[in-house]
Design a protein around this motif. Structure first.
Motif, PDB file in Angstrom:
ATOM      1  N   ILE A  67      63.815  -1.553 -22.038  1.00  0.00           N
ATOM      2  CA  ILE A  67      64.959  -2.406 -22.140  1.00  0.00           C
ATOM      3  C   ILE A  67      65.658  -3.122 -20.803  1.00  0.00           C
ATOM      4  CG2 ILE A  67      67.394  -1.033 -21.616  1.00  0.00           C
ATOM      5  CD1 ILE A  67      69.367  -2.208 -22.654  1.00  0.00           C
ATOM      6  N   GLU A  68      64.923  -2.129 -20.213  1.00  0.00           N
ATOM      7  CA  GLU A  68      64.835  -2.553 -18.271  1.00  0.00           C
ATOM      8  C   GLU A  68      65.841  -2.783 -17.587  1.00  0.00           C
ATOM      9  OE1 GLU A  68      62.269  -1.256 -16.387  1.00  0.00           O
ATOM     10  OE2 GLU A  68      61.423  -1.077 -17.548  1.00  0.00           O
ATOM     11  N   SER A  69      65.985  -4.371 -17.023  1.00  0.00           N
ATOM     12  CA  SER A  69      66.636  -5.443 -16.541  1.00  0.00           C
ATOM     13  C   SER A  69      68.137  -5.376 -17.945  1.00  0.00           C
ATOM     14  CB  SER A  69      66.576  -5.969 -15.250  1.00  0.00           C
ATOM     15  OG  SER A  69      66.029  -5.321 -14.746  1.00  0.00           O
ATOM     16  N   GLN A 199      68.409   4.685 -16.751  1.00  0.00           N
ATOM     17  CA  GLN A 199      69.158   3.062 -17.557  1.00  0.00           C
ATOM     18  C   GLN A 199      68.259   2.026 -18.254  1.00  0.00           C
ATOM     19  OE1 GLN A 199      72.088   1.519 -16.029  1.00  0.00           O
ATOM     20  NE2 GLN A 199      71.254  -0.244 -15.124  1.00  0.00           N
ATOM     21  N   CYS A 200      67.194   1.724 -17.446  1.00  0.00           N
ATOM     22  CA  CYS A 200      66.426   1.223 -17.541  1.00  0.00           C
ATOM     23  C   CYS A 200      64.522   1.135 -18.303  1.00  0.00           C
ATOM     24  CB  CYS A 200      65.410   0.351 -16.269  1.00  0.00           C
ATOM     25  SG  CYS A 200      66.205  -0.802 -15.281  1.00  0.00           S
ATOM     26  N   SER A 201      64.906   2.797 -19.491  1.00  0.00           N
ATOM     27  CA  SER A 201      64.162   3.606 -19.744  1.00  0.00           C
ATOM     28  C   SER A 201      64.435   3.464 -21.402  1.00  0.00           C
ATOM     29  CB  SER A 201      63.551   4.609 -19.302  1.00  0.00           C
ATOM     30  OG  SER A 201      62.910   4.396 -17.804  1.00  0.00           O
ATOM     31  N   LEU A 247      67.736 -14.697 -15.325  1.00  0.00           N
ATOM     32  CA  LEU A 247      66.767 -14.910 -15.053  1.00  0.00           C
ATOM     33  C   LEU A 247      66.264 -15.113 -13.736  1.00  0.00           C
ATOM     34  CD1 LEU A 247      66.959 -15.545 -17.875  1.00  0.00           C
ATOM     35  CD2 LEU A 247      65.286 -17.338 -18.240  1.00  0.00           C
ATOM     36  N   TYR A 248      66.759 -14.848 -12.607  1.00  0.00           N
ATOM     37  CA  TYR A 248      66.248 -14.259 -11.266  1.00  0.00           C
ATOM     38  C   TYR A 248      66.260 -15.316 -10.631  1.00  0.00           C
ATOM     39  CZ  TYR A 248      65.367 -10.028 -13.059  1.00  0.00           C
ATOM     40  OH  TYR A 248      65.382  -8.397 -13.608  1.00  0.00           O
ATOM     41  N   GLU A 249      65.080 -15.360 -10.415  1.00  0.00           N
ATOM     42  CA  GLU A 249      65.011 -16.702  -9.229  1.00  0.00           C
ATOM     43  C   GLU A 249      65.140 -18.174  -9.940  1.00  0.00           C
ATOM     44  OE1 GLU A 249      63.420 -14.577  -9.245  1.00  0.00           O
ATOM     45  OE2 GLU A 249      61.351 -14.742  -8.092  1.00  0.00           O
ATOM     46  N   GLY A 265      65.058  -8.912 -19.091  1.00  0.00           N
ATOM     47  CA  GLY A 265      64.394  -8.059 -18.090  1.00  0.00           C
ATOM     48  C   GLY A 265      62.168  -8.059 -18.248  1.00  0.00           C
ATOM     49  N   VAL A 266      62.735  -7.071 -17.256  1.00  0.00           N
ATOM     50  CA  VAL A 266      60.657  -6.970 -17.190  1.00  0.00           C
ATOM     51  C   VAL A 266      59.867  -6.168 -18.528  1.00  0.00           C
ATOM     52  CG1 VAL A 266      60.793  -7.702 -15.062  1.00  0.00           C
ATOM     53  CG2 VAL A 266      60.514  -5.234 -15.889  1.00  0.00           C
ATOM     54  N   GLY A 267      60.319  -6.042 -19.576  1.00  0.00           N
ATOM     55  CA  GLY A 267      60.527  -5.321 -20.548  1.00  0.00           C
ATOM     56  C   GLY A 267      59.810  -6.090 -22.135  1.00  0.00           C
TER      57      GLY A 267
HETATM   58  N1  GLU Z   1      63.380  -1.239 -13.578  1.00  0.00           N
HETATM   59  C1  GLU Z   1      62.943  -2.751 -13.239  1.00  0.00           C
HETATM   60  C2  GLU Z   1      62.681  -2.233 -11.843  1.00  0.00           C
HETATM   61  O1  GLU Z   1      64.082  -1.929 -11.009  1.00  0.00           O
HETATM   62  C3  GLU Z   1      63.273  -3.655 -13.990  1.00  0.00           C
HETATM   63  C4  GLU Z   1      63.135  -5.283 -13.298  1.00  0.00           C
HETATM   64  C5  GLU Z   1      63.577  -5.715 -14.831  1.00  0.00           C
HETATM   65  O2  GLU Z   1      63.321  -5.903 -15.585  1.00  0.00           O
HETATM   66  O3  GLU Z   1      63.719  -7.063 -14.286  1.00  0.00           O
HETATM   67  O4  GLU Z   1      61.671  -2.592 -11.759  1.00  0.00           O
END
Ligand code: GLU
Length: 320
Positions: A67-69, A199-201, A247-249, A265-267
């Motif tokens: 699930i990542e971010s 939680q990201c995992s 979506l970040y930057e 999420g980076v997944g």
């Molecule tokens: N667990 C990843 C990290 O902290 C999440 C990053 C993401 O999904 O953007 O780098």
């Protein structure tokens, strides 16, 4: 008068998006977390969940990935619910940093100025606020139970991912300790870092994510389990955070083009929320430079354009 979009039109747009972008070869799997580098890059799924609880799925919507971010959205809701929006503004904030999700520089530059629970620094702060503070097991139960209620299912931990990420998260460890330096972490840095990594995992499917997105779209009411997960007034708070930095930057470009608050999420997962209309999720591992799935972005954008949906249009739309 409301514009009516039929479920058939929606299904058609979802199916067409899948067909169009399935062969796209842009982007590459995240590799700074070794586990993610080895996931099949061809996986691709799109799921939409409607306020009535019906889900439309195409492709790999039952595949369980990290699930990542996207977990940041869930835990942000948990602390918003527990502390109230104004306290979250004081203790974390809601502004975009304009920098990568794991930026240490952003903390140095903005140490007087809070960040947002949707980038790593703010997310680690948010985890640190989860109650009962100081009790790692109790906190983990609260985090998990909240995500499960949002997704309408019990999400398992992907143990291999958790180990892989724990062994390679020095940058996040630096963030946690820097937050400590600036008094912006509210529990032990190591406990907070570990719970954030855990939680990201969590493993989630695109279908479950569409249910989480629909729960946000339905003012905290999970349309599948028929249970209320958070107070209705938090939908506008969390969607505004997603619209600012989801979506970040690349979030500004995304909002300009697609008009849907989203979180990646980076997944390889992305959720999108159109309040009152639907929750959407797409998943495919190859990501762009900012960390956003390429196919998932293309698919959601295509569906939004085909159906002429946009949160800023002011037009009232119903799916019938
Ligand atoms: N667990 C990843 C990290 O902290 C999440 C990053 C993401 O999904 O953007 O780098």
């Amino acid at each position: 008068m409301d514009r009516r979009i039929t479920k058939e039109e929606l299904k058609l747009a979802v199916t067409e998006a899948y067909k169009r972008f399935r062969e796209n070869r842009e982007g590459k799997n995240a590799d700074y977390i070794p586990y993610l580098a080895h996931i099949d890059s061809n996986l691709f799924g799109i799921a939409v969940c409607l306020p009535g609880g019906e889900t439309i799925t195409v492709g790999d919507c039952d595949y369980r990935f990290g699930i990542e971010s996207i977990s940041k959205v869930a835990t942000a809701l948990l602390v918003l619910k527990d502390y109230g929006p104004e306290t979250i503004m004081d203790m974390i904030g809601a502004d975009a940093t304009g920098m990568p999700f794991n930026s240490v520089l952003a903390i140095l530059l903005e140490n007087e100025h809070p960040s947002t629970p949707l980038v790593n620094a703010g997310a680690i702060s948010a985890v640190s606020m989860v109650r009962p503070v100081g009790n790692s097991c109790g906190k983990w139960e609260a985090i998990q139970s909240n995500i499960n209620q949002l997704c309408g299912n019990v999400l398992p931990l992907i143990d291999e991912l958790y180990k892989s990420e724990s062994a390679s998260n020095s940058n996040n460890r630096a963030i946690a300790w820097l937050l400590k330096n600036y008094g912006r972490i509210y529990d032990e840095p190591e406990i907070s870092l570990d719970l954030y990594t855990r939680q990201c995992s969590l493993g989630v499917t695109a279908k479950e994510l569409s249910i989480m997105a629909a729960t946000i779209a339905c003012s905290g009411y999970n349309p599948v389990t028929k249970k209320s997960v958070f107070p209705p007034q938090l939908t506008e708070k969390i969607t505004s955070m997603m619209a600012t930095v989801g979506l970040y930057e690349y979030t500004g470009d995304w909002m300009f083009r697609c008009g849907i608050p989203a979180k990646s999420g980076v997944g390889g997962g992305i959720i999108g929320v159109l309040p009152g209309i639907f929750g959407i999720a797409a998943f495919s591992p190859p990501i762009d430079k900012a960390g956003n799935s390429v196919r998932a972005q293309l698919a959601i954008r295509y569906i939004m354009e085909q159906l002429r949906l946009n949160i800023f249009s002011g037009e009232r739309v119903v799916i019938v």
